[in-house]
Design a protein around this motif. Sequence first.
Motif, PDB file in Angstrom:
ATOM      1  N   ALA A  99       0.708  -0.315  -0.100  1.00 55.55           N
ATOM      2  CA  ALA A  99      -0.258  -0.717   0.934  1.00 55.55           C
ATOM      3  C   ALA A  99      -1.566  -1.164   0.300  1.00 55.55           C
ATOM      4  N   LEU A 100      -1.976  -0.489  -0.758  1.00 59.12           N
ATOM      5  CA  LEU A 100      -3.212  -0.833  -1.457  1.00 59.12           C
ATOM      6  C   LEU A 100      -3.120  -2.231  -2.073  1.00 59.12           C
ATOM      7  N   VAL A 101      -1.998  -2.531  -2.724  1.00 64.55           N
ATOM      8  CA  VAL A 101      -1.813  -3.857  -3.326  1.00 64.55           C
ATOM      9  C   VAL A 101      -1.792  -4.928  -2.250  1.00 64.55           C
ATOM     10  N   LEU A 102      -1.086  -4.672  -1.133  1.00 61.25           N
ATOM     11  CA  LEU A 102      -1.032  -5.653  -0.049  1.00 61.25           C
ATOM     12  C   LEU A 102      -2.432  -5.891   0.521  1.00 61.25           C
ATOM     13  N   GLU A 103      -3.190  -4.829   0.679  1.00 66.25           N
ATOM     14  CA  GLU A 103      -4.556  -4.951   1.211  1.00 66.25           C
ATOM     15  C   GLU A 103      -5.402  -5.892   0.360  1.00 66.25           C
ATOM     16  N   TYR A 104      -5.353  -5.732  -0.952  1.00 68.63           N
ATOM     17  CA  TYR A 104      -6.194  -6.560  -1.820  1.00 68.63           C
ATOM     18  C   TYR A 104      -5.632  -7.967  -1.998  1.00 68.63           C
ATOM     19  N   VAL A 105      -4.309  -8.115  -1.906  1.00 66.47           N
ATOM     20  CA  VAL A 105      -3.727  -9.462  -1.894  1.00 66.47           C
ATOM     21  C   VAL A 105      -4.267 -10.247  -0.702  1.00 66.47           C
ATOM     22  N   ILE A 106      -4.307  -9.610   0.452  1.00 66.30           N
ATOM     23  CA  ILE A 106      -4.809 -10.273   1.660  1.00 66.30           C
ATOM     24  C   ILE A 106      -6.290 -10.600   1.511  1.00 66.30           C
ATOM     25  N   ARG A 107      -7.042  -9.684   0.942  1.00 68.73           N
ATOM     26  CA  ARG A 107      -8.479  -9.917   0.766  1.00 68.73           C
ATOM     27  C   ARG A 107      -8.751 -11.115  -0.141  1.00 68.73           C
TER      28      ARG A 107
ATOM     29  N   TRP B 121       7.512  -2.793  -0.124  1.00 67.42           N
ATOM     30  CA  TRP B 121       6.887  -3.585   0.932  1.00 67.42           C
ATOM     31  C   TRP B 121       7.798  -3.667   2.161  1.00 67.42           C
ATOM     32  N   ARG B 122       9.110  -3.733   1.936  1.00 68.03           N
ATOM     33  CA  ARG B 122      10.028  -3.708   3.086  1.00 68.03           C
ATOM     34  C   ARG B 122       9.913  -2.379   3.836  1.00 68.03           C
ATOM     35  N   ALA B 123       9.668  -1.299   3.087  1.00 64.08           N
ATOM     36  CA  ALA B 123       9.468   0.003   3.742  1.00 64.08           C
ATOM     37  C   ALA B 123       8.237  -0.028   4.636  1.00 64.08           C
ATOM     38  N   LEU B 124       7.163  -0.708   4.190  1.00 60.66           N
ATOM     39  CA  LEU B 124       5.983  -0.864   5.037  1.00 60.66           C
ATOM     40  C   LEU B 124       6.339  -1.622   6.312  1.00 60.66           C
ATOM     41  N   ALA B 125       7.148  -2.685   6.165  1.00 59.49           N
ATOM     42  CA  ALA B 125       7.553  -3.462   7.341  1.00 59.49           C
ATOM     43  C   ALA B 125       8.351  -2.599   8.308  1.00 59.49           C
ATOM     44  N   ARG B 126       9.209  -1.739   7.763  1.00 61.00           N
ATOM     45  CA  ARG B 126      10.017  -0.869   8.634  1.00 61.00           C
ATOM     46  C   ARG B 126       9.119   0.066   9.442  1.00 61.00           C
ATOM     47  N   ILE B 127       8.111   0.605   8.803  1.00 62.56           N
ATOM     48  CA  ILE B 127       7.169   1.478   9.517  1.00 62.56           C
ATOM     49  C   ILE B 127       6.440   0.703  10.608  1.00 62.56           C
TER      50      ILE B 127
END
Length: 500
Positions: free
Chosen positions: A271-279, A209-215
């Motif tokens: 990214a998929l897990v984060l997407e569904y967590v937000i949903r 998830w930190r890698a996503l933040a870096r992007i």
Amino acid sequence: MKRSRNRASSVAVIDIGSNSVRLVVYEAAARSLISVFNEKTLCGLGREVQTTGLLAPDAVEKALTSLRRFHALCKVQRVGRVYAIATAACRDATNGPDFITEAERICGVKIEILSGPMEAKLSALGVISGVHRPDGIVGDLGGGSLELIDVRGNLVRVGVTLPLGSLALQDLAHKSLKRAQRIVKTELEKVDRLRAGHGRIFYAVGGTWRALARIHIIQSGYPIKVMHGYSIPAADALDFARRLRRLAATGMLANIEAIADARRPLLAYAALVLEYVIRVARPKTIVFSTFGVREGLLYSKLPETERAKDGLISAAQTLNELLSRSARHALELIAWTDRLVRVVHLRETDEERRLRHTACLLSDIGWRVHPDHRGEQTLELIINGNFGAITHQERVFVGLSVFFRYAGLSEQNEPPAIIKAQLSPHLLERARLLGAAFRVAHLISAARPGVLPATHFRSHDRNLMLVFEHRLVDLVADRVGSRFKQLARLVGRSGSIVLR
């Protein structure tokens, strides 16, 4: 008083995760952790556990090789105490106990295999140690599992563990994102307590998830490169996660150079897990935390009196002791600005007072830098400082307060516009005011203790007076008067110097 490093007080954590094996050495187990060494190896211990039930032989060998090096590094650094933990892959794999036995022989310490609830709790404690008054759901995405736990202030609820770690999900789905999507949707919709995150903050913990933040930071041109405390509105994070998933389907994520090769294939699953967590949770904001299980483990070992301390103030006190000319002077500066705030009836929230005190502690840490560059160098040091319990906006506020102390308030010495833009007009003016106060205080005292307590503030009508005790008469000069008048103008007063 200058701090000298006592090696006997140093502490290390060996973290055997499902994706990475890491050693972090800290100067001491304290409220404000200072890492002196940090190394990881992406071993992928958990990449086949869900389908085979085993730690892969090559991953085991790679991990044991890294542990031999970590043990040697701890001896070289004379680490006082070593803690070792293992997470999902080792607790789930049939050959996990055999691996742990060999790992303990190599490391020379007992390795604690964390249960899912304990891993969730330590993640929450890590966020508590690194975020000021957290309120939301902590989600720790590792290679083998996802831990979810509710935290409010210092209160932690019972957490849950799901087999949605990036490696585990990739394994369960046989590297099919469509199959992974169905798994994530099914697992997260069963977690009723995740809905308690509605309108709150979701704290994202874990390397992928930190890698996503870096992007996201790189793509958005955001000026602060610190991962900890980086925040994204949930709606923006949802769009970003969906976009990354689409890019993964075209193979374009393989070209992202900012991310380690071994982690790139896992980005789409994270990214998929984060997407569904937000949903499901519908939080208002996503905040990324670099404080997680390791920091939570050490935080749990602290005495209650130490845990109760403010992490930001503790970090600032440490930097003050290490880098300022006089640690005591900074404490006197806190009291001096306290008096100024009272006399001019400056409205100040508890958070603004906390940040003012932090800025006082850091107001002299740039004195060794060349005079022409003290402002920008100290601004960089504070904004990118390795400490927690502070938001990015608060980093900018404190950094600009000290910047203005060194660079002055003229238009010729303005900080970068992209940095100023991170603050509201109110906070920017408050940073200028605090910088102006520092310029007066440090000019009077030369950053030495014993001077500021002999000066006082008085107010009559619209005139703000700085009163010097008679023994300090020789410290008064035109330059002091002009700086004080500048300070007085910023609070809507005229200013004058008075000798008592």
